[in-house]
Design an enzyme around this catalytic site. Structure first.
Site, PDB file in Angstrom:
ATOM      1  N   LYS A  63       0.848  -1.056   0.024  1.00 45.51           N
ATOM      2  CA  LYS A  63       0.104  -0.076   0.217  1.00 45.51           C
ATOM      3  C   LYS A  63       0.856   1.216  -0.053  1.00 45.51           C
ATOM      4  O   LYS A  63       2.231   1.147   0.243  1.00 45.51           O
ATOM      5  CB  LYS A  63      -0.919  -0.168   1.207  1.00 45.51           C
ATOM      6  CG  LYS A  63      -1.799  -1.262   1.314  1.00 45.51           C
ATOM      7  CD  LYS A  63      -2.770  -1.324   2.379  1.00 45.51           C
ATOM      8  CE  LYS A  63      -3.888  -2.538   2.415  1.00 45.51           C
ATOM      9  NZ  LYS A  63      -4.526  -2.539   3.796  1.00 45.51           N
ATOM     10  N   TYR A  98     -12.462  -2.637  -2.702  1.00 46.70           N
ATOM     11  CA  TYR A  98     -13.177  -2.501  -1.374  1.00 46.70           C
ATOM     12  C   TYR A  98     -14.772  -2.579  -1.198  1.00 46.70           C
ATOM     13  O   TYR A  98     -15.150  -1.947  -0.288  1.00 46.70           O
ATOM     14  CB  TYR A  98     -12.652  -1.279  -0.472  1.00 46.70           C
ATOM     15  CG  TYR A  98     -11.153  -1.662  -0.166  1.00 46.70           C
ATOM     16  CD1 TYR A  98     -10.671  -2.838   0.568  1.00 46.70           C
ATOM     17  CD2 TYR A  98     -10.086  -0.704  -0.508  1.00 46.70           C
ATOM     18  CE1 TYR A  98      -9.409  -3.209   0.937  1.00 46.70           C
ATOM     19  CE2 TYR A  98      -8.691  -1.015  -0.404  1.00 46.70           C
ATOM     20  CZ  TYR A  98      -8.336  -2.182   0.588  1.00 46.70           C
ATOM     21  OH  TYR A  98      -7.033  -2.417   0.885  1.00 46.70           O
ATOM     22  N   ASN A 136      -1.651  -0.155   7.422  1.00 43.73           N
ATOM     23  CA  ASN A 136      -1.094  -1.606   7.596  1.00 43.73           C
ATOM     24  C   ASN A 136      -0.394  -2.159   6.649  1.00 43.73           C
ATOM     25  O   ASN A 136      -0.135  -3.406   6.477  1.00 43.73           O
ATOM     26  CB  ASN A 136      -2.273  -2.263   7.913  1.00 43.73           C
ATOM     27  CG  ASN A 136      -3.255  -2.642   7.125  1.00 43.73           C
ATOM     28  OD1 ASN A 136      -3.076  -1.924   6.132  1.00 43.73           O
ATOM     29  ND2 ASN A 136      -4.062  -3.329   7.348  1.00 43.73           N
ATOM     30  N   HIS A 175      -1.688  -5.472   1.576  1.00 47.29           N
ATOM     31  CA  HIS A 175      -2.998  -6.137   1.234  1.00 47.29           C
ATOM     32  C   HIS A 175      -2.630  -7.463   0.735  1.00 47.29           C
ATOM     33  O   HIS A 175      -1.836  -8.005  -0.093  1.00 47.29           O
ATOM     34  CB  HIS A 175      -3.783  -5.564  -0.045  1.00 47.29           C
ATOM     35  CG  HIS A 175      -4.820  -6.290  -0.393  1.00 47.29           C
ATOM     36  ND1 HIS A 175      -6.138  -6.347   0.346  1.00 47.29           N
ATOM     37  CD2 HIS A 175      -5.105  -7.178  -1.390  1.00 47.29           C
ATOM     38  CE1 HIS A 175      -6.975  -7.280  -0.273  1.00 47.29           C
ATOM     39  NE2 HIS A 175      -6.202  -7.545  -1.349  1.00 47.29           N
ATOM     40  N   GLU A 229      -9.811 -10.329  -7.425  1.00 47.23           N
ATOM     41  CA  GLU A 229      -8.930  -9.164  -7.358  1.00 47.23           C
ATOM     42  C   GLU A 229      -7.904  -9.079  -8.238  1.00 47.23           C
ATOM     43  O   GLU A 229      -7.487  -8.272  -8.866  1.00 47.23           O
ATOM     44  CB  GLU A 229      -8.381  -9.351  -5.878  1.00 47.23           C
ATOM     45  CG  GLU A 229      -9.318  -8.858  -4.830  1.00 47.23           C
ATOM     46  CD  GLU A 229      -8.909  -8.927  -3.421  1.00 47.23           C
ATOM     47  OE1 GLU A 229      -9.334  -8.381  -2.380  1.00 47.23           O
ATOM     48  OE2 GLU A 229      -7.742  -9.297  -3.189  1.00 47.23           O
TER      49      GLU A 229
END
Ligand code: UDP
Ligand code: MG
Length: 195
Positions: free
Chosen positions: A54, A94, A157, A160, A171
């Site tokens: 990310k 998402y 975080n 992914h 995805e």
């Protein structure tokens, strides 16, 4: 060579996977079937997952560390790109979280800089990579996991990882065109899987 001879030959050389039929009194042909062909019979070996570093992970130069972990574990990289994700792709990615209170901040965070999207392949890669990445909330992520080693707050975080085989398929096709994925034979494949 007739049917009976083929049966005898198979019982004499059961482990050989050769293309040509054996000839009596001559050395066995050594032509091996392409590895991908006989690996195809073993379920789960070509499972794939989407891993993305990310924007915080890219900014903090953690891309190399994430890749290293997956390489050292033994998984095979079949797709890789650096991109600035837009709201369109992220709203699909998402989709299930669209009603969560953190959704808009999540989209802001994910569009704040480039993302490195990757597709990794190997046996049980979805489950194993979730374990390697760690819990969503870094406070609960174990040391040794990506999130447990490099992050503190749930909103940043670092990485992914797809959460199921079905999600991974969805995805991967969202982030990659099929011609961006490379189907290649990795030289340590046999050692990794004892085929
Ligand atoms: N997230 C957040 N706050 C939360 C929960 C999740 O900002 O309370 C973000 C976080 O970046 C997380 C992402 O939303 O990685 C997707 O959430 P999900 O529950 O799918 O977790 P993941 O599959 O990434 O572990
Ligand atoms: Mg998720």
């Amino acid at each position: 060579m007739g049917f009976l001879q083929r049966c005898v030959a198979r019982s004499l050389w059961p482990g050989r996977r050769t293309l040509g039929a054996p000839r009596w009194g001559q050395p066995q042909p050594q032509i091996q079937l392409p590895r991908r062909l006989y690996a195809a019979g073993i379920p789960g070996l070509q499972e794939r997952t989407l891993i993305a570093v990310k924007p915080d992970g890219v900014q903090r130069r953690l891309v190399g560390d994430v890749i290293k972990r997956f390489e050292k574990r033994g998984f095979k990289l079949v797709g890789l790109k650096l991109l600035q994700a837009n709201e369109g792709i992220l709203s699909e990615h998402y989709h299930e979280l669209r009603r969560k209170p953190f959704y808009h901040e999540l989209i802001q965070y994910m569009t704040s800089g480039p993302v490195v999207a990757m597709v990794w392949e190997g046996y049980n890669v979805v489950k194993t990579s979730r374990a390697m990445v760690g819990e969503t909330n870094p406070a609960e992520a174990k040391p040794g996991t990506v999130r447990g080693d490099f992050s503190i707050h749930v909103s940043r975080n670092v990485v992914h990882a797809s959460d199921s085989v079905e999600t991974a398929q969805r995805e991967i096709s969202l982030w990659f065109r099929s011609n961006e994925l490379v189907d290649w034979d990795c030289c340590d494949h046999k050692i990794m899987y004892e085929l």
